[in-house]
Design a protein around this motif. Sequence first.
Motif, PDB file in Angstrom:
ATOM      1  N   ALA A 166       0.839  -1.201   0.000  1.00  0.00           N
ATOM      2  CA  ALA A 166       0.000   0.000   0.000  1.00  0.00           C
ATOM      3  C   ALA A 166       0.876   1.254   0.000  1.00  0.00           C
ATOM      4  O   ALA A 166       2.038   1.217   0.434  1.00  0.00           O
ATOM      5  CB  ALA A 166      -0.905  -0.004   1.237  1.00  0.00           C
ATOM      6  N   PRO A 167       0.336   2.385  -0.464  1.00  0.00           N
ATOM      7  CA  PRO A 167       1.092   3.638  -0.431  1.00  0.00           C
ATOM      8  C   PRO A 167       1.625   3.926   0.973  1.00  0.00           C
ATOM      9  O   PRO A 167       0.892   3.786   1.956  1.00  0.00           O
ATOM     10  CB  PRO A 167       0.059   4.684  -0.859  1.00  0.00           C
ATOM     11  CG  PRO A 167      -0.912   3.926  -1.698  1.00  0.00           C
ATOM     12  CD  PRO A 167      -0.989   2.550  -1.078  1.00  0.00           C
ATOM     13  N   GLY A 168       2.886   4.293   1.065  1.00  0.00           N
ATOM     14  CA  GLY A 168       3.497   4.638   2.348  1.00  0.00           C
ATOM     15  C   GLY A 168       3.963   3.453   3.163  1.00  0.00           C
ATOM     16  O   GLY A 168       4.594   3.624   4.204  1.00  0.00           O
ATOM     17  N   GLU A 169       3.699   2.235   2.695  1.00  0.00           N
ATOM     18  CA  GLU A 169       4.070   1.059   3.478  1.00  0.00           C
ATOM     19  C   GLU A 169       5.354   0.421   2.971  1.00  0.00           C
ATOM     20  O   GLU A 169       5.783   0.640   1.837  1.00  0.00           O
ATOM     21  CB  GLU A 169       2.941   0.031   3.423  1.00  0.00           C
ATOM     22  CG  GLU A 169       1.659   0.592   3.998  1.00  0.00           C
ATOM     23  CD  GLU A 169       0.854  -0.419   4.777  1.00  0.00           C
ATOM     24  OE1 GLU A 169       0.757  -1.570   4.318  1.00  0.00           O
ATOM     25  OE2 GLU A 169       0.343  -0.034   5.839  1.00  0.00           O
ATOM     26  N   THR A 170       5.950  -0.366   3.858  1.00  0.00           N
ATOM     27  CA  THR A 170       7.154  -1.123   3.504  1.00  0.00           C
ATOM     28  C   THR A 170       6.840  -2.604   3.644  1.00  0.00           C
ATOM     29  O   THR A 170       6.274  -3.022   4.658  1.00  0.00           O
ATOM     30  CB  THR A 170       8.325  -0.760   4.435  1.00  0.00           C
ATOM     31  OG1 THR A 170       8.599   0.644   4.299  1.00  0.00           O
ATOM     32  CG2 THR A 170       9.576  -1.552   4.092  1.00  0.00           C
ATOM     33  N   PHE A 171       7.187  -3.375   2.640  1.00  0.00           N
ATOM     34  CA  PHE A 171       7.041  -4.830   2.710  1.00  0.00           C
ATOM     35  C   PHE A 171       8.437  -5.442   2.697  1.00  0.00           C
ATOM     36  O   PHE A 171       9.308  -5.011   1.941  1.00  0.00           O
ATOM     37  CB  PHE A 171       6.231  -5.357   1.513  1.00  0.00           C
ATOM     38  CG  PHE A 171       6.043  -6.848   1.544  1.00  0.00           C
ATOM     39  CD1 PHE A 171       5.080  -7.426   2.345  1.00  0.00           C
ATOM     40  CD2 PHE A 171       6.858  -7.679   0.772  1.00  0.00           C
ATOM     41  CE1 PHE A 171       4.911  -8.805   2.392  1.00  0.00           C
ATOM     42  CE2 PHE A 171       6.702  -9.069   0.806  1.00  0.00           C
ATOM     43  CZ  PHE A 171       5.717  -9.625   1.621  1.00  0.00           C
ATOM     44  N   THR A 172       8.640  -6.415   3.559  1.00  0.00           N
ATOM     45  CA  THR A 172       9.942  -7.083   3.594  1.00  0.00           C
ATOM     46  C   THR A 172       9.849  -8.448   2.930  1.00  0.00           C
ATOM     47  O   THR A 172       9.125  -9.325   3.401  1.00  0.00           O
ATOM     48  CB  THR A 172      10.452  -7.232   5.036  1.00  0.00           C
ATOM     49  OG1 THR A 172      10.558  -5.930   5.622  1.00  0.00           O
ATOM     50  CG2 THR A 172      11.807  -7.921   5.074  1.00  0.00           C
ATOM     51  N   TYR A 173      10.559  -8.580   1.825  1.00  0.00           N
ATOM     52  CA  TYR A 173      10.723  -9.882   1.184  1.00  0.00           C
ATOM     53  C   TYR A 173      11.884 -10.578   1.888  1.00  0.00           C
ATOM     54  O   TYR A 173      12.935  -9.972   2.115  1.00  0.00           O
ATOM     55  CB  TYR A 173      11.088  -9.724  -0.291  1.00  0.00           C
ATOM     56  CG  TYR A 173      10.021  -9.098  -1.154  1.00  0.00           C
ATOM     57  CD1 TYR A 173       9.104  -9.879  -1.837  1.00  0.00           C
ATOM     58  CD2 TYR A 173       9.945  -7.717  -1.306  1.00  0.00           C
ATOM     59  CE1 TYR A 173       8.130  -9.310  -2.651  1.00  0.00           C
ATOM     60  CE2 TYR A 173       8.980  -7.137  -2.119  1.00  0.00           C
ATOM     61  CZ  TYR A 173       8.075  -7.945  -2.787  1.00  0.00           C
ATOM     62  OH  TYR A 173       7.121  -7.376  -3.589  1.00  0.00           O
ATOM     63  N   ARG A 174      11.695 -11.844   2.224  1.00  0.00           N
ATOM     64  CA  ARG A 174      12.764 -12.593   2.881  1.00  0.00           C
ATOM     65  C   ARG A 174      12.714 -14.018   2.345  1.00  0.00           C
ATOM     66  O   ARG A 174      11.686 -14.689   2.462  1.00  0.00           O
ATOM     67  CB  ARG A 174      12.530 -12.586   4.401  1.00  0.00           C
ATOM     68  CG  ARG A 174      13.605 -13.290   5.211  1.00  0.00           C
ATOM     69  CD  ARG A 174      13.196 -13.342   6.689  1.00  0.00           C
ATOM     70  NE  ARG A 174      13.144 -12.013   7.301  1.00  0.00           N
ATOM     71  CZ  ARG A 174      14.165 -11.436   7.915  1.00  0.00           C
ATOM     72  NH1 ARG A 174      15.305 -12.081   8.032  1.00  0.00           N
ATOM     73  NH2 ARG A 174      14.032 -10.233   8.425  1.00  0.00           N
ATOM     74  N   PHE A 175      13.798 -14.445   1.730  1.00  0.00           N
ATOM     75  CA  PHE A 175      13.825 -15.811   1.197  1.00  0.00           C
ATOM     76  C   PHE A 175      15.268 -16.274   1.022  1.00  0.00           C
ATOM     77  O   PHE A 175      16.177 -15.456   0.839  1.00  0.00           O
ATOM     78  CB  PHE A 175      13.044 -15.903  -0.129  1.00  0.00           C
ATOM     79  CG  PHE A 175      13.404 -14.868  -1.160  1.00  0.00           C
ATOM     80  CD1 PHE A 175      14.448 -15.082  -2.047  1.00  0.00           C
ATOM     81  CD2 PHE A 175      12.686 -13.675  -1.251  1.00  0.00           C
ATOM     82  CE1 PHE A 175      14.769 -14.129  -3.008  1.00  0.00           C
ATOM     83  CE2 PHE A 175      13.006 -12.710  -2.212  1.00  0.00           C
ATOM     84  CZ  PHE A 175      14.049 -12.947  -3.091  1.00  0.00           C
ATOM     85  N   PRO A 176      15.473 -17.573   1.077  1.00  0.00           N
ATOM     86  CA  PRO A 176      16.831 -18.096   0.868  1.00  0.00           C
ATOM     87  C   PRO A 176      17.173 -18.086  -0.616  1.00  0.00           C
ATOM     88  O   PRO A 176      16.312 -18.311  -1.459  1.00  0.00           O
ATOM     89  CB  PRO A 176      16.747 -19.537   1.398  1.00  0.00           C
ATOM     90  CG  PRO A 176      15.299 -19.906   1.274  1.00  0.00           C
ATOM     91  CD  PRO A 176      14.506 -18.634   1.400  1.00  0.00           C
ATOM     92  N   ILE A 177      18.429 -17.805  -0.919  1.00  0.00           N
ATOM     93  CA  ILE A 177      18.908 -17.874  -2.304  1.00  0.00           C
ATOM     94  C   ILE A 177      19.348 -19.318  -2.551  1.00  0.00           C
ATOM     95  O   ILE A 177      20.329 -19.794  -1.985  1.00  0.00           O
ATOM     96  CB  ILE A 177      20.080 -16.886  -2.517  1.00  0.00           C
ATOM     97  CG1 ILE A 177      19.620 -15.438  -2.236  1.00  0.00           C
ATOM     98  CG2 ILE A 177      20.626 -17.016  -3.937  1.00  0.00           C
ATOM     99  CD1 ILE A 177      18.571 -14.881  -3.174  1.00  0.00           C
ATOM    100  N   ARG A 178      18.610 -20.010  -3.393  1.00  0.00           N
ATOM    101  CA  ARG A 178      18.815 -21.446  -3.590  1.00  0.00           C
ATOM    102  C   ARG A 178      19.505 -21.770  -4.902  1.00  0.00           C
ATOM    103  O   ARG A 178      19.581 -22.932  -5.289  1.00  0.00           O
ATOM    104  CB  ARG A 178      17.448 -22.152  -3.555  1.00  0.00           C
ATOM    105  CG  ARG A 178      16.765 -22.045  -2.204  1.00  0.00           C
ATOM    106  CD  ARG A 178      15.307 -22.473  -2.286  1.00  0.00           C
ATOM    107  NE  ARG A 178      15.172 -23.769  -2.920  1.00  0.00           N
ATOM    108  CZ  ARG A 178      14.033 -24.230  -3.464  1.00  0.00           C
ATOM    109  NH1 ARG A 178      12.949 -23.502  -3.451  1.00  0.00           N
ATOM    110  NH2 ARG A 178      13.993 -25.418  -4.034  1.00  0.00           N
ATOM    111  N   GLN A 179      19.978 -20.765  -5.606  1.00  0.00           N
ATOM    112  CA  GLN A 179      20.572 -21.027  -6.915  1.00  0.00           C
ATOM    113  C   GLN A 179      21.624 -19.960  -7.189  1.00  0.00           C
ATOM    114  O   GLN A 179      21.692 -18.952  -6.517  1.00  0.00           O
ATOM    115  CB  GLN A 179      19.475 -20.959  -7.982  1.00  0.00           C
ATOM    116  CG  GLN A 179      18.930 -19.549  -8.139  1.00  0.00           C
ATOM    117  CD  GLN A 179      17.498 -19.486  -8.605  1.00  0.00           C
ATOM    118  OE1 GLN A 179      16.577 -19.302  -7.817  1.00  0.00           O
ATOM    119  NE2 GLN A 179      17.324 -19.644  -9.903  1.00  0.00           N
ATOM    120  N   SER A 180      22.418 -20.199  -8.204  1.00  0.00           N
ATOM    121  CA  SER A 180      23.373 -19.183  -8.637  1.00  0.00           C
ATOM    122  C   SER A 180      23.150 -18.925 -10.111  1.00  0.00           C
ATOM    123  O   SER A 180      22.396 -19.649 -10.769  1.00  0.00           O
ATOM    124  CB  SER A 180      24.803 -19.663  -8.375  1.00  0.00           C
ATOM    125  OG  SER A 180      25.051 -20.833  -9.129  1.00  0.00           O
ATOM    126  N   GLY A 181      23.786 -17.896 -10.615  1.00  0.00           N
ATOM    127  CA  GLY A 181      23.679 -17.610 -12.042  1.00  0.00           C
ATOM    128  C   GLY A 181      22.779 -16.431 -12.315  1.00  0.00           C
ATOM    129  O   GLY A 181      22.305 -15.789 -11.427  1.00  0.00           O
TER     130      GLY A 181
END
Length: 100
Positions: free
Chosen positions: A85-100
């Motif tokens: 939403a406008p003015g809000e912050t969302f935190t994405y959090r996930f493991p990096i399971r690959q390279s490239g």
Amino acid sequence: MALAETRTYDLTISQVQSTVGGKAVPKIAVNGTIPGPVLRFTEGDEAVIRVTNRLKTPTSVHWHGLLLPGVMDGAPGFNGFKGIAPGETFTYRFPIRQSG
Ligand SMILES: [Cu+2]
């Protein structure tokens, strides 16, 4: 091999004015630039990406080409994610399971 770490990025989405053919055109920028910044991770890291919406409308960042939990995909309406939403912050959090 490098030790896995948590890599955190802060992204702000905002509208900027750009001039195209002498006309001012509104565009959407990330951290003030188009394209936005490059986010670098190493396989095994934990990605933490805080996205703040400075637009007047809901927005989102949708990731392509990454193996991640569905709720972190960022497509509004997918897995109950409503967008940012406008003015809000969302935190994405996930493991990096690959390279490239
Ligand atoms: Cu997609």
